[in-house]
Design an enzyme around this catalytic site. Structure first.
Site, mmCIF file in Angstrom:
data_model
loop_
_atom_site.group_PDB
_atom_site.id
_atom_site.type_symbol
_atom_site.label_atom_id
_atom_site.label_comp_id
_atom_site.label_asym_id
_atom_site.label_seq_id
_atom_site.Cartn_x
_atom_site.Cartn_y
_atom_site.Cartn_z
ATOM 1 N N ARG A 39 69.331 -2.848 -2.617
ATOM 2 C CA ARG A 39 69.818 -3.939 -1.772
ATOM 3 C C ARG A 39 69.895 -5.237 -2.587
ATOM 4 N N LEU A 42 65.263 -8.525 -1.734
ATOM 5 C CA LEU A 42 64.031 -7.747 -1.548
ATOM 6 C C LEU A 42 63.587 -7.824 -0.082
ATOM 7 N N GLU A 206 68.975 5.766 28.898
ATOM 8 C CA GLU A 206 67.850 6.439 28.227
ATOM 9 C C GLU A 206 67.812 7.901 28.646
ATOM 10 N N ALA A 273 70.920 2.942 19.591
ATOM 11 C CA ALA A 273 69.531 2.702 19.143
ATOM 12 C C ALA A 273 68.680 3.887 19.565
ATOM 13 N N ILE A 274 68.961 5.043 18.932
ATOM 14 C CA ILE A 274 68.276 6.278 19.352
ATOM 15 C C ILE A 274 67.237 6.735 18.331
ATOM 16 N N ASP A 316 58.043 4.311 6.073
ATOM 17 C CA ASP A 316 58.862 5.050 7.031
ATOM 18 C C ASP A 316 59.277 6.430 6.528
ATOM 19 N N HIS A 448 37.920 -19.808 26.970
ATOM 20 C CA HIS A 448 38.586 -20.043 28.256
ATOM 21 C C HIS A 448 39.374 -21.345 28.173
HETATM 22 P P1 FAD Z 1 62.211 -0.195 4.385
HETATM 23 O O1 FAD Z 1 61.821 -1.518 4.922
HETATM 24 O O2 FAD Z 1 63.300 0.553 5.063
HETATM 25 O O3 FAD Z 1 62.576 -0.432 2.866
HETATM 26 C C1 FAD Z 1 63.031 0.573 2.035
HETATM 27 C C2 FAD Z 1 63.860 -0.054 0.935
HETATM 28 O O4 FAD Z 1 64.143 0.965 -0.006
HETATM 29 C C3 FAD Z 1 65.214 -0.572 1.396
HETATM 30 O O5 FAD Z 1 65.358 -1.929 1.029
HETATM 31 C C4 FAD Z 1 66.241 0.295 0.675
HETATM 32 O O6 FAD Z 1 67.380 -0.439 0.239
HETATM 33 C C5 FAD Z 1 65.440 0.775 -0.524
HETATM 34 N N1 FAD Z 1 65.889 2.059 -1.067
HETATM 35 C C6 FAD Z 1 66.177 3.196 -0.384
HETATM 36 N N2 FAD Z 1 66.504 4.178 -1.229
HETATM 37 C C7 FAD Z 1 66.411 3.648 -2.473
HETATM 38 C C8 FAD Z 1 66.606 4.164 -3.769
HETATM 39 N N3 FAD Z 1 66.954 5.447 -3.987
HETATM 40 N N4 FAD Z 1 66.450 3.331 -4.833
HETATM 41 C C9 FAD Z 1 66.094 2.020 -4.651
HETATM 42 N N5 FAD Z 1 65.875 1.490 -3.450
HETATM 43 C C10 FAD Z 1 66.025 2.298 -2.376
HETATM 44 N N6 FAD Z 1 58.471 -2.891 12.473
HETATM 45 C C11 FAD Z 1 57.424 -3.651 12.875
HETATM 46 O O7 FAD Z 1 56.283 -3.345 12.526
HETATM 47 N N7 FAD Z 1 57.614 -4.766 13.640
HETATM 48 C C12 FAD Z 1 58.842 -5.145 14.054
HETATM 49 O O8 FAD Z 1 58.973 -6.152 14.748
HETATM 50 C C13 FAD Z 1 59.955 -4.359 13.676
HETATM 51 N N8 FAD Z 1 61.202 -4.692 14.067
HETATM 52 C C14 FAD Z 1 62.267 -3.951 13.659
HETATM 53 C C15 FAD Z 1 63.525 -4.298 14.112
HETATM 54 C C16 FAD Z 1 64.623 -3.554 13.728
HETATM 55 C C17 FAD Z 1 65.989 -3.943 14.216
HETATM 56 C C18 FAD Z 1 64.455 -2.439 12.855
HETATM 57 C C19 FAD Z 1 65.635 -1.651 12.395
HETATM 58 C C20 FAD Z 1 63.198 -2.069 12.411
HETATM 59 C C21 FAD Z 1 62.083 -2.825 12.825
HETATM 60 N N9 FAD Z 1 60.792 -2.473 12.434
HETATM 61 C C22 FAD Z 1 59.730 -3.226 12.856
HETATM 62 C C23 FAD Z 1 60.524 -1.324 11.577
HETATM 63 C C24 FAD Z 1 60.288 -1.785 10.112
HETATM 64 O O9 FAD Z 1 61.422 -2.504 9.672
HETATM 65 C C25 FAD Z 1 60.041 -0.595 9.212
HETATM 66 O O10 FAD Z 1 58.981 0.186 9.727
HETATM 67 C C26 FAD Z 1 59.671 -1.057 7.811
HETATM 68 O O11 FAD Z 1 60.687 -1.843 7.253
HETATM 69 C C27 FAD Z 1 59.414 0.155 6.920
HETATM 70 O O12 FAD Z 1 59.104 -0.280 5.648
HETATM 71 P P2 FAD Z 1 59.398 0.644 4.364
HETATM 72 O O13 FAD Z 1 58.928 -0.147 3.202
HETATM 73 O O14 FAD Z 1 58.859 1.991 4.570
HETATM 74 O O15 FAD Z 1 60.984 0.813 4.328
HETATM 75 P P1 NAD Z 2 62.815 4.652 19.450
HETATM 76 O O1 NAD Z 2 62.357 5.973 19.011
HETATM 77 O O2 NAD Z 2 61.825 3.583 19.738
HETATM 78 O O3 NAD Z 2 63.708 4.776 20.761
HETATM 79 C C1 NAD Z 2 64.841 5.594 20.801
HETATM 80 C C2 NAD Z 2 65.091 5.946 22.252
HETATM 81 O O4 NAD Z 2 66.356 6.581 22.336
HETATM 82 C C3 NAD Z 2 64.070 6.915 22.823
HETATM 83 O O5 NAD Z 2 63.588 6.403 24.038
HETATM 84 C C4 NAD Z 2 64.846 8.208 23.002
HETATM 85 O O6 NAD Z 2 64.398 8.980 24.098
HETATM 86 C C5 NAD Z 2 66.243 7.665 23.250
HETATM 87 N N1 NAD Z 2 67.328 8.592 22.934
HETATM 88 C C6 NAD Z 2 67.413 9.457 21.899
HETATM 89 N N2 NAD Z 2 68.600 10.102 21.948
HETATM 90 C C7 NAD Z 2 69.265 9.616 23.010
HETATM 91 C C8 NAD Z 2 70.541 9.858 23.578
HETATM 92 N N3 NAD Z 2 71.375 10.735 23.023
HETATM 93 N N4 NAD Z 2 70.912 9.180 24.684
HETATM 94 C C9 NAD Z 2 70.069 8.269 25.248
HETATM 95 N N5 NAD Z 2 68.842 7.998 24.752
HETATM 96 C C10 NAD Z 2 68.464 8.652 23.643
HETATM 97 O O7 NAD Z 2 63.852 4.183 18.310
HETATM 98 P P2 NAD Z 2 64.541 2.793 18.057
HETATM 99 O O8 NAD Z 2 64.436 1.904 19.228
HETATM 100 O O9 NAD Z 2 65.879 3.115 17.492
HETATM 101 O O10 NAD Z 2 63.638 2.201 16.900
HETATM 102 C C11 NAD Z 2 63.519 2.912 15.653
HETATM 103 C C12 NAD Z 2 62.210 2.636 14.990
HETATM 104 O O11 NAD Z 2 62.130 1.282 14.566
HETATM 105 C C13 NAD Z 2 61.044 2.898 15.916
HETATM 106 O O12 NAD Z 2 60.264 3.911 15.332
HETATM 107 C C14 NAD Z 2 60.275 1.643 15.973
HETATM 108 O O13 NAD Z 2 58.919 1.859 15.738
HETATM 109 C C15 NAD Z 2 60.857 0.764 14.870
HETATM 110 N N6 NAD Z 2 60.978 -0.588 15.442
HETATM 111 C C16 NAD Z 2 59.837 -1.256 15.736
HETATM 112 C C17 NAD Z 2 59.918 -2.491 16.333
HETATM 113 C C18 NAD Z 2 58.657 -3.197 16.666
HETATM 114 O O14 NAD Z 2 57.618 -2.825 16.154
HETATM 115 N N7 NAD Z 2 58.689 -4.226 17.494
HETATM 116 C C19 NAD Z 2 61.140 -3.051 16.645
HETATM 117 C C20 NAD Z 2 62.274 -2.332 16.353
HETATM 118 C C21 NAD Z 2 62.176 -1.095 15.731
#
Ligand code: FAD
Ligand code: NAD
Length: 469
Positions: A39, A42, A206, A273-274, A316, A448
């Site tokens: 990416r 970072l 859902e 968002a599944i 992840d 409190h």
């Molecule tokens: P990632 O953050 O996915 O990072 C992996 C990195 O590896 C990426 O930058 C990618 O480009 C790089 N990469 C992949 N393959 C290669 C390769 N072959 N060579 C070099 N680089 C590579 N979690 C929370 O705890 N709280 C939240 O509020 C929250 N909100 C979220 C909201 C959204 C919309 C989304 C999508 C996710 C959210 N998450 C949240 C989940 C959180 O983002 C992930 O759990 C977290 O980023 C995982 O960290 P990671 O280091 O495992 O992977």
């Molecule tokens: P999720 O697993 O939280 O929810 C996906 C939902 O989609 C589930 O309820 C599932 O039953 C439903 N679903 C699956 N297939 C479907 C279909 N064909 N039709 C209708 N519903 C369907 O996944 P997400 O919301 O995409 O988030 C992905 C990951 O990112 C999660 O593991 C979450 O922990 C992480 N995340 C975390 C935060 C946070 O910590 N605040 C915020 C965003 C994302």
């Protein structure tokens, strides 16, 4: 010092919360470290297109909702007509992302972590190519994270902005009239809330019979009530079978999950968002003989070693909840293990938070999981309505629920719905990490008036003696 036969002691693949934290901690422990990241910035999913931009929009949209929805007027604050400059809201979100991703670059420089720019592919377990260079490392940590799970037959086009994934939904240039969210999980509810607050009509479809899989049953039931009250339309036990796009409109075909008559819905934005799936494509795992499991994840032991000597994995891409703080803790632990220390993550105590308003948070076992695991349990539940601070702030929704073992009184799980649930849950995690009983929490003095007093009262309720209900 690097082993003389290797370029680096540690090469981390991926600079998300798992990877960048592992790289920094390994460097702090005196190891020579590089981190490959493809990416342009970072910080991984979390900082670029996940936690941070979503929280920036959640905060901005909450302020807008409070001003436009009359909450400020309730306190005598006269604002006049409220209007939305979405471009400005998006710009301040981008600024937060830029500041934080730049901050990681600064930390890499400060800790002498080399950023190798490009996507990494294994040649063998200790040799990796990144763009046009090949490097060797004594230890390689896979921290490649996850990507959006596609819905078969549905094409996402974030640029067109009609059918989008979370990355597209974070960057919309206009407020949709009608957004249909496919998936009532964390992303669907957080980003659905953003666009509802900014003026969209939002329908959540859902597949299961409740929102927020993985959370406690009472929390899931209450979530449905709260989101409906806020104006979202919920279609539970329903699946989307077709999404047809014509110009700026989408027509969705919906069917009950268990069979029955289909219906159609029109939308000008569809958020898919599944769930998310681990990133292993292109890593060349075949070259090192490392097969992902049936869910596409890389399996490790408790020290985060894969089956292949010298290859480790965190975040992840390995089993467990896909959460940034879980990835970070694993990043620290794997670096400490590589450095010869003892790095441990207690996977039984990983809090989870949904950052809507109110927030939904939990740690440990749900009531259902505690029973399924054979525990005899006692449950204490305290409504936020009876918490003086929440009541004074006009934040009546929610409760705290504490699940304790009936024999030992040890706390097995804590679940909260409250405006500050995400902050409150840290206390519960700390208590559980120290093996607290509900009595320990009940006899801990809480300031409190705070929302956290609801945790104390829920703990008192476990043994039947709350004061305020
Ligand atoms: P990632 O953050 O996915 O990072 C992996 C990195 O590896 C990426 O930058 C990618 O480009 C790089 N990469 C992949 N393959 C290669 C390769 N072959 N060579 C070099 N680089 C590579 N979690 C929370 O705890 N709280 C939240 O509020 C929250 N909100 C979220 C909201 C959204 C919309 C989304 C999508 C996710 C959210 N998450 C949240 C989940 C959180 O983002 C992930 O759990 C977290 O980023 C995982 O960290 P990671 O280091 O495992 O992977
Ligand atoms: P999720 O697993 O939280 O929810 C996906 C939902 O989609 C589930 O309820 C599932 O039953 C439903 N679903 C699956 N297939 C479907 C279909 N064909 N039709 C209708 N519903 C369907 O996944 P997400 O919301 O995409 O988030 C992905 C990951 O990112 C999660 O593991 C979450 O922990 C992480 N995340 C975390 C935060 C946070 O910590 N605040 C915020 C965003 C994302």
């Amino acid at each position: 010092m690097a082993d003389q036969t290797f370029d680096y002691d540690v090469l981390v693949i991926g600079a998300g919360p798992g990877g960048y934290v592992a790289a920094i901690r390994a460097a702090q422990l005196g190891l020579k470290v590089a981190c490959a990241e493809g990416r342009a910035t970072l910080g991984g999913t979390c900082l670029n297109v996940g936690c941070i931009p979503s929280k920036a929009l959640l905060h901005g949209s909450e302020l807008y909702d409070e001003a436009a929805g009359g909450m400020m007027a309730k306190y005598g604050i006269k604002t006049g007509p409220v209007s939305l400059d979405l471009a400005a809201m998006q710009a301040q979100k981008d600024e937060s992302v830029k500041g934080l991703t730049g901050g990681i670059e600064f930390l890499f420089k400060k800790n002498k972590v080399t950023w190798l720019k490009g996507y990494a592919t294994f040649k063998d377990a200790r040799t990796v190519t990144i763009a046009d260079q090949t490097v060797t490392a004594k230890n390689v940590i896979i921290a490649t994270g996850s990507s959006v799970t596609p819905l078969p037959g549905v094409s996402v086009d974030n640029d067109a902005g009609v059918v989008v994934d979370s990355t597209g939904a974070l960057a919309l240039a206009r407020v949709p009239d009608h957004m249909v969210v496919i998936g009532g999980g964390v992303i669907g509810l957080e980003l659905g809330s953003v666009w509802r607050r900014l003026g969209a009509q939002v329908t959540v479809v859902e597949f299961l019979d409740q929102l927020l899989p993985g959370m406690d049953g009472d929390v899931r039931k209450e979530a449905a009530k709260i989101f409906k009250k806020q104006g979202m339309t919920l279609k539970l036990s329903t699946k989307v079978t077709v999404v047809e796009v014509k110009g700026q409109k989408a027509t969705l075909t919906l069917e009950p999950s268990n069979g029955g008559a289909a219906e159609t819905l029109e939308a000008d934005c569809v958020l898919v968002a599944i769930g998310r799936r681990p990133n292993t494509d292109g890593l060349g795992l075949g070259a090192i003989g490392l097969e992902p499991n049936a869910r596409g994840q890389i399996e490790t032991d408790h020290e985060f070693r894969t089956r292949i000597d010298g290859v480790w994995a965190v975040g992840d891409v390995i089993p467990g909840p896909m959460l940034a703080h879980k990835a970070e803790d694993e990043g620290i632990a794997v670096a400490e293990n590589i450095a010869g220390l003892t790095g441990i993550v207690n996977h039984d105590v990983i809090p989870g938070v949904v950052y809507t308003s109110p927030e939904f948070a939990g740690v440990g076992l749900t009531e259902e999981a505690a029973k399924a695991a054979g525990h005899e349990i006692k449950v204490g539940k305290f409504p936020m309505m009876a918490n003086s601070r929440a009541k004074t702030n006009h934040e009546p929704d929610g409760f705290v629920k504490i699940i304790a073992d009936a024999k030992t009184d040890r706390v097995l799980g804590v679940w909260c719905i409250a405006t500050l649930a995400g902050t409150m849950i840290a206390e519960a995690a700390l208590a559980m990490e120290f093996g607290a009983t509900s009595e320990d929490i009940a006899y801990t003095c809480h300031a409190h008036p705070t929302h956290s007093e609801a945790i104390k009262e829920a703990a008192m309720t476990v043994n039947g003696k709350p004061i305020h209900i």
